[in-house]
Write a protein that holds these residues in place. Sequence first.
Motif, PDB file in Angstrom:
ATOM      1  N   GLU A 199       0.783  -1.339   0.041  1.00  0.00           N
ATOM      2  CA  GLU A 199      -0.124  -0.098   0.084  1.00  0.00           C
ATOM      3  C   GLU A 199       0.750   0.975  -0.027  1.00  0.00           C
ATOM      4  N   LEU A 200       1.987   1.257   0.692  1.00  0.00           N
ATOM      5  CA  LEU A 200       2.849   2.554   0.539  1.00  0.00           C
ATOM      6  C   LEU A 200       3.474   2.497  -0.714  1.00  0.00           C
ATOM      7  N   GLY A 201       3.522   1.599  -1.437  1.00  0.00           N
ATOM      8  CA  GLY A 201       3.966   1.827  -2.863  1.00  0.00           C
ATOM      9  C   GLY A 201       2.753   2.094  -4.004  1.00  0.00           C
ATOM     10  N   GLN A 202       1.676   2.433  -3.230  1.00  0.00           N
ATOM     11  CA  GLN A 202       0.450   3.008  -4.003  1.00  0.00           C
ATOM     12  C   GLN A 202      -0.170   1.801  -4.602  1.00  0.00           C
ATOM     13  N   LEU A 203      -0.198   0.598  -4.432  1.00  0.00           N
ATOM     14  CA  LEU A 203      -0.989  -0.426  -5.046  1.00  0.00           C
ATOM     15  C   LEU A 203      -2.167  -0.393  -4.336  1.00  0.00           C
ATOM     16  N   PRO A 204      -3.239  -0.625  -5.293  1.00  0.00           N
ATOM     17  CA  PRO A 204      -4.751  -0.920  -4.318  1.00  0.00           C
ATOM     18  C   PRO A 204      -4.880  -2.035  -3.699  1.00  0.00           C
ATOM     19  N   THR A 205      -6.000  -1.944  -2.763  1.00  0.00           N
ATOM     20  CA  THR A 205      -6.376  -2.984  -2.182  1.00  0.00           C
ATOM     21  C   THR A 205      -8.018  -3.230  -2.472  1.00  0.00           C
ATOM     22  N   PRO A 206      -8.594  -4.302  -2.839  1.00  0.00           N
ATOM     23  CA  PRO A 206      -7.741  -5.413  -3.213  1.00  0.00           C
ATOM     24  C   PRO A 206      -6.821  -5.043  -4.574  1.00  0.00           C
ATOM     25  N   ARG A 207      -6.051  -6.259  -4.975  1.00  0.00           N
ATOM     26  CA  ARG A 207      -5.247  -6.141  -6.000  1.00  0.00           C
ATOM     27  C   ARG A 207      -4.848  -7.514  -6.580  1.00  0.00           C
ATOM     28  N   PRO A 208      -4.443  -7.529  -7.829  1.00  0.00           N
ATOM     29  CA  PRO A 208      -3.882  -8.776  -8.235  1.00  0.00           C
ATOM     30  C   PRO A 208      -2.792  -9.424  -7.490  1.00  0.00           C
ATOM     31  N   PRO A 209      -2.884 -10.909  -7.053  1.00  0.00           N
ATOM     32  CA  PRO A 209      -1.415 -11.105  -6.407  1.00  0.00           C
ATOM     33  C   PRO A 209      -0.425 -11.098  -7.249  1.00  0.00           C
ATOM     34  N   ALA A 210       1.034 -10.817  -6.748  1.00  0.00           N
ATOM     35  CA  ALA A 210       2.001 -10.423  -7.321  1.00  0.00           C
ATOM     36  C   ALA A 210       3.168 -11.496  -6.803  1.00  0.00           C
TER      37      ALA A 210
END
Length: 151
Positions: free
Chosen positions: A41-52
């Motif tokens: 989340e600190l890297g600006q990825l949304p929640t939810p998001r595709p697994p990585a």
Amino acid sequence: MLAVSSCLLGCDCKYNGGDNEDKQVLKLTEIKPVIPICPEELGQLPTPRPPAEIKNGDGHDVLDGRAQVVDKQGRDVTNEFIEGAYQSLQQVRMNGITAVVLKSRSPSCGKGRIYTGDFSGDLKDGDGVTTALFKRNGIKVYNEDEIGKLL
């Protein structure tokens, strides 16, 4: 004071919108002050998001430009994972923290074992991106299976 993966504290920041609440981690918060961090989340990825997962290496390789973090849809999210790792390091440094408890197997937070990069559920030796950065900066990293060392 410790920094702890937010998902282990019950925050709904896991890739699928859930959490990884851990009773031992919550018990730890009763005896030590903690700050929650979620590198993704600190890297600006949304929640939810595709697994990585990390392809062709581990977090150390990502930091050195030899591997990528790719989500299940094939999108390269390496920059977001690196940004989240550095933002997490900044939070840790600002609070004078020298030890963290991070979620095992995660491409951000995994310590010692992470997913293989092919979304099979299999594991390989290696660290997540944030764990690798913390180790390079002298931050002691534990996962939720090592809480006994801190209690």
